[in-house]
Enzyme design. Structure first.
Site, PDB file in Angstrom:
ATOM      1  N   HIS A  62      39.050  56.005   4.987  1.00  0.00           N
ATOM      2  CA  HIS A  62      38.566  55.483   6.508  1.00  0.00           C
ATOM      3  C   HIS A  62      37.594  54.441   6.614  1.00  0.00           C
ATOM      4  O   HIS A  62      37.768  53.156   5.485  1.00  0.00           O
ATOM      5  CB  HIS A  62      36.261  56.495   5.457  1.00  0.00           C
ATOM      6  N   ASP A 163      36.527  50.687  -1.153  1.00  0.00           N
ATOM      7  CA  ASP A 163      35.697  51.810  -0.479  1.00  0.00           C
ATOM      8  C   ASP A 163      35.476  51.942   0.991  1.00  0.00           C
ATOM      9  O   ASP A 163      34.719  51.809   1.380  1.00  0.00           O
ATOM     10  CB  ASP A 163      34.679  52.823  -1.963  1.00  0.00           C
ATOM     11  N   GLU A 193      32.421  58.411   6.744  1.00  0.00           N
ATOM     12  CA  GLU A 193      32.732  59.325   5.650  1.00  0.00           C
ATOM     13  C   GLU A 193      31.220  59.368   5.334  1.00  0.00           C
ATOM     14  O   GLU A 193      31.007  60.366   4.070  1.00  0.00           O
ATOM     15  CB  GLU A 193      33.972  58.599   5.076  1.00  0.00           C
ATOM     16  N   GLU A 194      31.154  57.797   4.551  1.00  0.00           N
ATOM     17  CA  GLU A 194      29.766  57.726   3.436  1.00  0.00           C
ATOM     18  C   GLU A 194      28.619  57.938   4.263  1.00  0.00           C
ATOM     19  O   GLU A 194      28.121  57.463   3.063  1.00  0.00           O
ATOM     20  CB  GLU A 194      29.715  56.136   3.349  1.00  0.00           C
ATOM     21  N   ASP A 216      41.723  57.718  -0.745  1.00  0.00           N
ATOM     22  CA  ASP A 216      39.821  57.105  -0.974  1.00  0.00           C
ATOM     23  C   ASP A 216      40.178  56.684  -2.307  1.00  0.00           C
ATOM     24  O   ASP A 216      41.450  56.647  -3.244  1.00  0.00           O
ATOM     25  CB  ASP A 216      39.048  58.010  -0.602  1.00  0.00           C
ATOM     26  N   HIS A 303      30.731  51.514  -5.007  1.00  0.00           N
ATOM     27  CA  HIS A 303      29.408  51.821  -4.028  1.00  0.00           C
ATOM     28  C   HIS A 303      28.532  49.971  -4.583  1.00  0.00           C
ATOM     29  O   HIS A 303      27.267  50.395  -4.670  1.00  0.00           O
ATOM     30  CB  HIS A 303      28.519  52.215  -3.814  1.00  0.00           C
TER      31      HIS A 303
HETATM   32 CO    CO Z   1      32.061  55.720  -0.457  1.00  0.00          CO
HETATM   33 ZN    ZN Z   2      35.381  56.276   0.299  1.00  0.00          ZN
END
Ligand code: CO
Ligand code: ZN
Length: 327
Positions: A62, A163, A193-194, A216, A303
């Site tokens: 992503h 990410d 995606e998130e 990922d 994150h």
């Molecule tokens: Co993520």
């Molecule tokens: Zn991810």
């Protein structure tokens, strides 16, 4: 490879606003695919044709990252924000955000009577240097990413949005390394995606692959007193996903990864993640079902603006995927 990783992780691309990342990737892969298109939601889909004897395979990483969106501007020009994806306010206070046009803001926090509490996003505000609504350079609905440059420490790369720009970099690396493959391969750089695997959901439905593999990041709880136990450490190889909260990997895909890694002597680890989900879930559950799995890059502090990966894990992920797809 480090050059494109740096460009990717420093680019602006909160969910729903992936255009700068997409342009970067498009430029990088221009000569590497038989066909490149962008679909309605904004997924970038690059197709590499096989020799007619292989399978129809979708790889997905992503492009989007977590961020914030302006929900309100007060009469002194301070912004209030909503989250895009699962950010953690604890990591955000006094950090910076950056909007699409480059406007930068500092994340501040209201006074908190109980200092032992973790801050919540409703108590945060963003200071973009405005003195009121009139001179505020951003509007309600504008989205921002967290802002931080990539640095290298030891064998590790540290940045925001590893990410999943690191997954995008791995896919690009595979496209470069894979000269010939029997398979029809769709390299999908997905959106949103998130916020719930939305780009992979529609792209998988449209492509309807026989096999699906997501790339990922995964958690890497190898730090002091980490909150959960997993057999995943930084620098010990990419992690072959067995399970996360969203998917049980197809045994065939998992075994294909393990067998290839063993045969080619590429280090790998096995991942059982107690939470989370990836684009692999969307592929697995599309239409009448697709055999799916995920290759993960171990990442500390997921994150946050200091997501940390080992460069050797990234290189080994490219090696493993390329070895899987070459025959
Ligand atoms: Co993520
Ligand atoms: Zn991810």
């Amino acid at each position: 490879m480090k050059k494109i990783i740096k460009q990717l992780v420093e680019a602006y691309g909160p969910s729903g606003h992936e255009e700068q990342v997409r342009a970067l990737i498009k430029k990088e892969i221009r000569a590497l695919a038989d066909e490149i298109r962008t679909d309605t939601l904004g997924n970038l889909i690059a197709f590499k044709k096989g020799n007619g004897k292989g399978r129809r395979i979708m790889l997905s990483a992503h492009m989007d990252e977590i961020g914030v969106i302006v929900s309100y501007i007060d009469n002194k020009g301070f912004l209030r924000i909503n989250p895009i994806g699962g950010g953690q306010p604890l990591y955000e206070v006094t950090g910076r955000v950056r909007f699409a046009d480059g406007t930068t803001g500092v994340i501040g926090m209201e006074k908190q009577d109980d200092q032992s509490k973790i801050p919540v996003i409703d108590k945060l505000f963003v200071d973009v240097g405005a003195t009121g609504r009139k001179d505020c350079p951003v509007k309600v609905g504008d989205a921002a990413c967290f802002d931080r440059q990539m640095v290298e420490t030891g064998g590790n790369l540290i940045a925001k949005s590893m990410d999943d720009r690191i997954g995008c970099a791995v896919l690009i690396g595979v496209m470069k390394a894979l000269k010939n493959s029997p398979h029809d391969i769709y390299f999908v750089f997905s959106v949103q995606e998130e916020v719930g695997l939305r780009g992979a959901t529609t792209s998988a439905f449209g492509i309807l692959p026989e096999l699906g593999i997501a790339v990922d990041v995964t958690a890497c709880p190898d730090t002091p007193e980490a909150p959960h136990k997993m057999a995943v450490e930084l620098g010990k190889g990419p992690a072959i996903k067995i399970k996360d909260a969203g998917m049980l990997a197809a045994p065939k895909i998992k075994d294909w990864m393990i067998e290839t890694a063993e045969r080619r002597r590429i280090p790998y680890q096995l991942e059982v993640l107690p939470f989370g989900a990836t684009d692999a879930r969307a592929m697995q559950t599309t239409q009448s079902g697709v055999l799916s799995g995920c290759l993960s890059i171990p990442c500390r502090y997921v994150h946050s603006t200091s997501e940390t990966v080992s460069y050797s894990d990234v290189q080994n992920a490219v090696k493993l995927l390329t070895a899987m797809l070459v025959k």
